[in-house]
Scaffold this motif. Sequence first.
Motif, PDB file in Angstrom:
ATOM      1  N   SER A  95       0.857  -1.177   0.000  1.00  0.00           N
ATOM      2  CA  SER A  95       0.000   0.000   0.000  1.00  0.00           C
ATOM      3  C   SER A  95       0.892   1.226   0.000  1.00  0.00           C
ATOM      4  O   SER A  95       1.973   1.209   0.607  1.00  0.00           O
ATOM      5  CB  SER A  95      -0.878   0.001   1.255  1.00  0.00           C
ATOM      6  N   ASP A  96       0.439   2.285  -0.640  1.00  0.00           N
ATOM      7  CA  ASP A  96       1.220   3.509  -0.668  1.00  0.00           C
ATOM      8  C   ASP A  96       1.360   4.103   0.730  1.00  0.00           C
ATOM      9  O   ASP A  96       2.434   4.505   1.126  1.00  0.00           O
ATOM     10  CB  ASP A  96       0.598   4.520  -1.623  1.00  0.00           C
ATOM     11  N   CYS A  97       0.286   4.137   1.503  1.00  0.00           N
ATOM     12  CA  CYS A  97       0.364   4.631   2.873  1.00  0.00           C
ATOM     13  C   CYS A  97      -0.832   4.111   3.654  1.00  0.00           C
ATOM     14  O   CYS A  97      -1.973   4.275   3.228  1.00  0.00           O
ATOM     15  CB  CYS A  97       0.383   6.155   2.909  1.00  0.00           C
ATOM     16  N   LEU A  98      -0.567   3.489   4.788  1.00  0.00           N
ATOM     17  CA  LEU A  98      -1.640   2.982   5.641  1.00  0.00           C
ATOM     18  C   LEU A  98      -2.028   3.977   6.729  1.00  0.00           C
ATOM     19  O   LEU A  98      -3.065   3.826   7.350  1.00  0.00           O
ATOM     20  CB  LEU A  98      -1.235   1.644   6.274  1.00  0.00           C
ATOM     21  N   GLY A  99      -1.186   4.979   6.989  1.00  0.00           N
ATOM     22  CA  GLY A  99      -1.593   6.043   7.882  1.00  0.00           C
ATOM     23  C   GLY A  99      -0.824   6.266   9.160  1.00  0.00           C
ATOM     24  O   GLY A  99      -0.364   7.376   9.383  1.00  0.00           O
ATOM     25  N   PRO A 100      -0.670   5.300  10.044  1.00  0.00           N
ATOM     26  CA  PRO A 100      -0.025   5.593  11.329  1.00  0.00           C
ATOM     27  C   PRO A 100       1.505   5.669  11.216  1.00  0.00           C
ATOM     28  O   PRO A 100       2.241   4.791  11.673  1.00  0.00           O
ATOM     29  CB  PRO A 100      -0.485   4.462  12.242  1.00  0.00           C
ATOM     30  N   CYS A 101       1.989   6.736  10.590  1.00  0.00           N
ATOM     31  CA  CYS A 101       3.411   6.874  10.268  1.00  0.00           C
ATOM     32  C   CYS A 101       4.318   6.891  11.498  1.00  0.00           C
ATOM     33  O   CYS A 101       5.482   6.503  11.407  1.00  0.00           O
ATOM     34  CB  CYS A 101       3.639   8.126   9.433  1.00  0.00           C
ATOM     35  N   ALA A 102       3.806   7.328  12.631  1.00  0.00           N
ATOM     36  CA  ALA A 102       4.626   7.365  13.842  1.00  0.00           C
ATOM     37  C   ALA A 102       4.984   5.959  14.309  1.00  0.00           C
ATOM     38  O   ALA A 102       5.903   5.803  15.108  1.00  0.00           O
ATOM     39  CB  ALA A 102       3.894   8.114  14.946  1.00  0.00           C
ATOM     40  N   GLN A 103       4.286   4.948  13.809  1.00  0.00           N
ATOM     41  CA  GLN A 103       4.530   3.565  14.209  1.00  0.00           C
ATOM     42  C   GLN A 103       5.115   2.739  13.067  1.00  0.00           C
ATOM     43  O   GLN A 103       4.987   1.528  13.030  1.00  0.00           O
ATOM     44  CB  GLN A 103       3.226   2.962  14.730  1.00  0.00           C
ATOM     45  N   ALA A 104       5.785   3.430  12.126  1.00  0.00           N
ATOM     46  CA  ALA A 104       6.377   2.770  10.964  1.00  0.00           C
ATOM     47  C   ALA A 104       7.422   1.759  11.405  1.00  0.00           C
ATOM     48  O   ALA A 104       8.069   1.946  12.432  1.00  0.00           O
ATOM     49  CB  ALA A 104       7.004   3.819  10.044  1.00  0.00           C
ATOM     50  N   ASP A 105       7.534   0.753  10.675  1.00  0.00           N
ATOM     51  CA  ASP A 105       6.839   0.231   9.527  1.00  0.00           C
ATOM     52  C   ASP A 105       5.546  -0.452   9.978  1.00  0.00           C
ATOM     53  O   ASP A 105       5.517  -1.133  10.982  1.00  0.00           O
ATOM     54  CB  ASP A 105       7.693  -0.786   8.795  1.00  0.00           C
ATOM     55  N   VAL A 106       4.499  -0.267   9.185  1.00  0.00           N
ATOM     56  CA  VAL A 106       3.183  -0.795   9.513  1.00  0.00           C
ATOM     57  C   VAL A 106       2.808  -1.861   8.497  1.00  0.00           C
ATOM     58  O   VAL A 106       3.090  -1.742   7.308  1.00  0.00           O
ATOM     59  CB  VAL A 106       2.125   0.332   9.504  1.00  0.00           C
ATOM     60  N   LEU A 107       2.172  -2.923   8.991  1.00  0.00           N
ATOM     61  CA  LEU A 107       1.566  -3.908   8.096  1.00  0.00           C
ATOM     62  C   LEU A 107       0.257  -4.355   8.708  1.00  0.00           C
ATOM     63  O   LEU A 107       0.021  -4.202   9.904  1.00  0.00           O
ATOM     64  CB  LEU A 107       2.499  -5.086   7.798  1.00  0.00           C
ATOM     65  N   VAL A 108      -0.621  -4.877   7.869  1.00  0.00           N
ATOM     66  CA  VAL A 108      -1.926  -5.344   8.308  1.00  0.00           C
ATOM     67  C   VAL A 108      -2.055  -6.811   7.932  1.00  0.00           C
ATOM     68  O   VAL A 108      -1.792  -7.195   6.786  1.00  0.00           O
ATOM     69  CB  VAL A 108      -3.070  -4.528   7.656  1.00  0.00           C
ATOM     70  N   VAL A 109      -2.436  -7.626   8.915  1.00  0.00           N
ATOM     71  CA  VAL A 109      -2.706  -9.040   8.679  1.00  0.00           C
ATOM     72  C   VAL A 109      -4.212  -9.168   8.550  1.00  0.00           C
ATOM     73  O   VAL A 109      -4.949  -8.937   9.509  1.00  0.00           O
ATOM     74  CB  VAL A 109      -2.186  -9.925   9.836  1.00  0.00           C
ATOM     75  N   GLN A 110      -4.667  -9.497   7.345  1.00  0.00           N
ATOM     76  CA  GLN A 110      -6.099  -9.646   7.099  1.00  0.00           C
ATOM     77  C   GLN A 110      -6.480 -11.118   7.170  1.00  0.00           C
ATOM     78  O   GLN A 110      -5.758 -11.973   6.654  1.00  0.00           O
ATOM     79  CB  GLN A 110      -6.466  -9.074   5.731  1.00  0.00           C
ATOM     80  N   PRO A 111      -7.618 -11.406   7.816  1.00  0.00           N
ATOM     81  CA  PRO A 111      -8.014 -12.807   7.956  1.00  0.00           C
ATOM     82  C   PRO A 111      -8.434 -13.423   6.631  1.00  0.00           C
ATOM     83  O   PRO A 111      -8.867 -12.731   5.711  1.00  0.00           O
ATOM     84  CB  PRO A 111      -9.191 -12.750   8.927  1.00  0.00           C
ATOM     85  N   SER A 112      -8.309 -14.720   6.581  1.00  0.00           N
ATOM     86  CA  SER A 112      -8.825 -15.485   5.447  1.00  0.00           C
ATOM     87  C   SER A 112     -10.348 -15.503   5.524  1.00  0.00           C
ATOM     88  O   SER A 112     -10.943 -15.048   6.508  1.00  0.00           O
ATOM     89  CB  SER A 112      -8.301 -16.922   5.526  1.00  0.00           C
ATOM     90  N   THR A 113     -10.976 -16.059   4.517  1.00  0.00           N
ATOM     91  CA  THR A 113     -12.425 -16.223   4.546  1.00  0.00           C
ATOM     92  C   THR A 113     -12.832 -17.016   5.786  1.00  0.00           C
ATOM     93  O   THR A 113     -13.775 -16.653   6.486  1.00  0.00           O
ATOM     94  CB  THR A 113     -12.908 -16.934   3.266  1.00  0.00           C
ATOM     95  N   GLU A 114     -12.115 -18.091   6.062  1.00  0.00           N
ATOM     96  CA  GLU A 114     -12.417 -18.912   7.242  1.00  0.00           C
ATOM     97  C   GLU A 114     -12.191 -18.123   8.527  1.00  0.00           C
ATOM     98  O   GLU A 114     -12.999 -18.188   9.455  1.00  0.00           O
ATOM     99  CB  GLU A 114     -11.561 -20.181   7.250  1.00  0.00           C
ATOM    100  N   GLY A 115     -11.109 -17.371   8.591  1.00  0.00           N
ATOM    101  CA  GLY A 115     -10.842 -16.556   9.767  1.00  0.00           C
ATOM    102  C   GLY A 115     -11.918 -15.515   9.999  1.00  0.00           C
ATOM    103  O   GLY A 115     -12.357 -15.273  11.124  1.00  0.00           O
ATOM    104  N   ARG A 116     -12.375 -14.883   8.925  1.00  0.00           N
ATOM    105  CA  ARG A 116     -13.440 -13.887   9.036  1.00  0.00           C
ATOM    106  C   ARG A 116     -14.733 -14.561   9.496  1.00  0.00           C
ATOM    107  O   ARG A 116     -15.452 -14.042  10.334  1.00  0.00           O
ATOM    108  CB  ARG A 116     -13.627 -13.171   7.708  1.00  0.00           C
ATOM    109  N   ARG A 117     -15.004 -15.740   8.959  1.00  0.00           N
ATOM    110  CA  ARG A 117     -16.204 -16.485   9.354  1.00  0.00           C
ATOM    111  C   ARG A 117     -16.190 -16.777  10.853  1.00  0.00           C
ATOM    112  O   ARG A 117     -17.220 -16.767  11.516  1.00  0.00           O
ATOM    113  CB  ARG A 117     -16.310 -17.792   8.563  1.00  0.00           C
ATOM    114  N   ARG A 118     -15.003 -17.002  11.389  1.00  0.00           N
ATOM    115  CA  ARG A 118     -14.856 -17.296  12.821  1.00  0.00           C
ATOM    116  C   ARG A 118     -14.710 -16.040  13.684  1.00  0.00           C
ATOM    117  O   ARG A 118     -14.419 -16.123  14.862  1.00  0.00           O
ATOM    118  CB  ARG A 118     -13.630 -18.181  13.044  1.00  0.00           C
ATOM    119  N   GLY A 119     -14.901 -14.870  13.085  1.00  0.00           N
ATOM    120  CA  GLY A 119     -14.867 -13.622  13.850  1.00  0.00           C
ATOM    121  C   GLY A 119     -13.561 -12.856  13.792  1.00  0.00           C
ATOM    122  O   GLY A 119     -13.419 -11.829  14.455  1.00  0.00           O
TER     123      GLY A 119
END
Length: 127
Positions: free
Chosen positions: A57-81
């Motif tokens: 991503s070009d910029c996720l926003g919280p620059c003071a906490q760089a480097d930032v990454l986001v772990v997105q759940p799988s379909t199954e993970g999302r199904r489980r909350g």
Amino acid sequence: MTPVPIRYGARPCSLVVCRGCCCGDARKNPGMDHEGQLARLRAAAAASGGRLIVRTSDCLGPCAQADVLVVQPSTEGRRRGGRAAWIGWSADDDCLDEVLAWTAAAGPGVSPPPAALALQMIDPPKN
């Protein structure tokens, strides 16, 4: 850690890696091999058999906490909350080890994050 089988059409766990003005920038974090770390994540995704994808991503926003990454759940993970987990200060190899171990165990909603990684979780930016 047993991988969760992916059903047809299911979305795998994904990593969104910030590469904006601060993250991945040698001026902000000198001495870090930002390109090497991104290559490592992409290699892990390629070796995952489709259980992990990596995007930037070009910029996720919280620059003071760089480097930032986001772990997105799988379909199954999302199904489980599971919800997206925002990780700050992710520029070191130990953090990447934790992230890759968590995604190998299917990530948010399917397995809890490693304890050390949980300490690096940050709030997503407010829109």
